[in-house]
Write a protein that holds these residues in place. Structure first.
Motif, PDB file in Angstrom:
ATOM      1  N   MET A 118       0.830  -1.200   0.000  1.00  0.00           N
ATOM      2  CA  MET A 118       0.000   0.000   0.000  1.00  0.00           C
ATOM      3  C   MET A 118       0.870   1.257   0.000  1.00  0.00           C
ATOM      4  SD  MET A 118      -3.004  -1.118   2.703  1.00  0.00           S
ATOM      5  CE  MET A 118      -3.866   0.446   2.517  1.00  0.00           C
ATOM      6  N   LYS A 119       0.326   2.349  -0.529  1.00  0.00           N
ATOM      7  CA  LYS A 119       1.058   3.608  -0.604  1.00  0.00           C
ATOM      8  C   LYS A 119       0.974   4.358   0.729  1.00  0.00           C
ATOM      9  CE  LYS A 119       0.329   4.089  -5.582  1.00  0.00           C
ATOM     10  NZ  LYS A 119      -0.255   4.910  -6.665  1.00  0.00           N
ATOM     11  N   ASP A 120       1.988   5.162   1.020  1.00  0.00           N
ATOM     12  CA  ASP A 120       2.105   5.832   2.318  1.00  0.00           C
ATOM     13  C   ASP A 120       0.892   6.701   2.649  1.00  0.00           C
ATOM     14  OD1 ASP A 120       4.523   4.645   2.752  1.00  0.00           O
ATOM     15  OD2 ASP A 120       5.725   6.367   2.123  1.00  0.00           O
ATOM     16  N   ASP A 121       0.416   7.472   1.686  1.00  0.00           N
ATOM     17  CA  ASP A 121      -0.729   8.355   1.951  1.00  0.00           C
ATOM     18  C   ASP A 121      -1.973   7.556   2.311  1.00  0.00           C
ATOM     19  OD1 ASP A 121       0.844  10.518   1.434  1.00  0.00           O
ATOM     20  OD2 ASP A 121       0.117  10.863  -0.606  1.00  0.00           O
ATOM     21  N   GLU A 122      -2.169   6.455   1.605  1.00  0.00           N
ATOM     22  CA  GLU A 122      -3.330   5.603   1.871  1.00  0.00           C
ATOM     23  C   GLU A 122      -3.194   4.933   3.235  1.00  0.00           C
ATOM     24  OE1 GLU A 122      -5.827   1.979  -0.299  1.00  0.00           O
ATOM     25  OE2 GLU A 122      -3.745   2.389  -0.868  1.00  0.00           O
ATOM     26  N   ILE A 123      -1.992   4.506   3.557  1.00  0.00           N
ATOM     27  CA  ILE A 123      -1.753   3.840   4.838  1.00  0.00           C
ATOM     28  C   ILE A 123      -2.087   4.768   6.005  1.00  0.00           C
ATOM     29  CG2 ILE A 123       0.038   2.902   6.365  1.00  0.00           C
ATOM     30  CD1 ILE A 123       1.455   1.876   3.842  1.00  0.00           C
ATOM     31  N   LYS A 124      -1.630   6.005   5.927  1.00  0.00           N
ATOM     32  CA  LYS A 124      -1.831   6.949   7.023  1.00  0.00           C
ATOM     33  C   LYS A 124      -3.309   7.172   7.313  1.00  0.00           C
ATOM     34  CE  LYS A 124      -0.453  11.529   8.637  1.00  0.00           C
ATOM     35  NZ  LYS A 124       0.303  12.773   8.309  1.00  0.00           N
ATOM     36  N   GLY A 125      -4.082   7.435   6.256  1.00  0.00           N
ATOM     37  CA  GLY A 125      -5.507   7.682   6.439  1.00  0.00           C
ATOM     38  C   GLY A 125      -6.262   6.470   6.937  1.00  0.00           C
ATOM     39  N   LYS A 126      -5.959   5.309   6.353  1.00  0.00           N
ATOM     40  CA  LYS A 126      -6.672   4.093   6.740  1.00  0.00           C
ATOM     41  C   LYS A 126      -6.284   3.624   8.134  1.00  0.00           C
ATOM     42  CE  LYS A 126      -8.023   0.776   4.190  1.00  0.00           C
ATOM     43  NZ  LYS A 126      -8.150  -0.406   3.317  1.00  0.00           N
ATOM     44  N   THR A 127      -5.054   3.940   8.573  1.00  0.00           N
ATOM     45  CA  THR A 127      -4.632   3.575   9.927  1.00  0.00           C
ATOM     46  C   THR A 127      -5.498   4.285  10.956  1.00  0.00           C
ATOM     47  OG1 THR A 127      -2.341   3.158   9.281  1.00  0.00           O
ATOM     48  CG2 THR A 127      -2.745   3.631  11.602  1.00  0.00           C
TER      49      THR A 127
END
Length: 257
Positions: A118-127
């Motif tokens: 997964m991409k970093d931006d997506e990871i941050k939001g979904k976390t």
């Protein structure tokens, strides 16, 4: 809990396809020409006593071990020649929860999300969203080893499906936990299948086999039975899945897998 509650199976959309799959170690045949399909959104129980070959079969399906012969596809990818693509499109959880005890809750989430590509931006939001959904806001900075067992289990499953895989493999995920926690875990499974995630699960608890759409039972490397729990109980004139399993397991000659 009713069998097949909340499951949405998409017929004729195969997420797992296995055709005469074989795995040999020298002269020993661990998996002996097994064939089956699993449909999208299905909860598929993969059962067998110690030595049946189910762990070896699961390793092949996860792209961790190459078959000796036969064919297999998971999420549309060939398990022998496209194992890296297989790994990116599946989730995995074992009895040990597949978490790092010395990392914090949020660190585990981000680590596995990165592993799954997964991409970093997506990871941050979904976390952040996942922490809210699990009501883990207060636990986000705790080391995983300090979490209660039920919390670890919930987190491990959520991490395994964080990237919305086509299929999640659960290898005896409820081993060692109490019945109430096991029931809560199965509610998570039903929620996942309602979103279209296919669940491939091994378990030693035969009451859990009742929750599956279909169940296969391996004996000495071969699939001896495969059908819905209801049909298997009728076929073997059994009151429950434990009686079905015991009838078949008595045929086994192997002692370890």
């Amino acid at each position: 809990m009713e069998n097949m509650q909340n499951t949405t199976i998409v017929q004729d959309q195969k997420v797992i396809e296995v055709d005469n799959l074989v795995k040999r170690f020298g002269h020993f045949t661990a998996v002996d020409h097994i064939s089956f399909d699993v449909q999208k959104g299905e909860i598929f129980g993969f059962l067998g006593a110690n030595g049946a070959g189910k762990t070896t079969a699961m390793r092949m399906l996860c792209g961790l071990s190459k078959p000796t012969s036969g064919k297999g596809k998971v999420a549309g990818f060939d398990i022998e020649h496209q194992s890296e693509q297989v790994k990116k499109n599946i989730g995995y959880m074992s009895q040990k929860f597949s978490l790092y005890n010395d990392l914090k809750v949020w660190e585990n989430i981000r680590l596995f999300a990165g592993i799954y590509g997964m991409k970093d931006d997506e990871i941050k939001g979904k976390t952040e969203l996942l922490l809210q959904q699990l009501h883990f806001e207060k636990e986000r900075n705790l080391l995983v080893k300090s979490l209660p067992l039920g919390f670890k289990q919930k987190l491990a499953f959520s991490v395994a499906i964080f990237h919305t895989p086509e299929v999640v493999f659960l290898d005896e995920p409820t081993g060692g936990v109490d019945p109430a926690t096991r029931r809560q875990f199965w509610e998570l499974i039903y929620e996942a299948t309602a979103k279209g995630i296919t669940v491939f699960v091994t378990t030693h608890y035969m009451d859990e086999a009742e929750y599956c759409n279909r169940v296969s039972i391996m004996v000495d490397g071969r699939i001896e039975a495969l059908d819905s729990p209801r049909n298997l109980k009728a076929q073997y004139n059994a009151q429950n899945m434990d009686e079905v399993f015991q009838q078949l397991a008595r045929k086994a000659t192997r002692k370890s897998d």
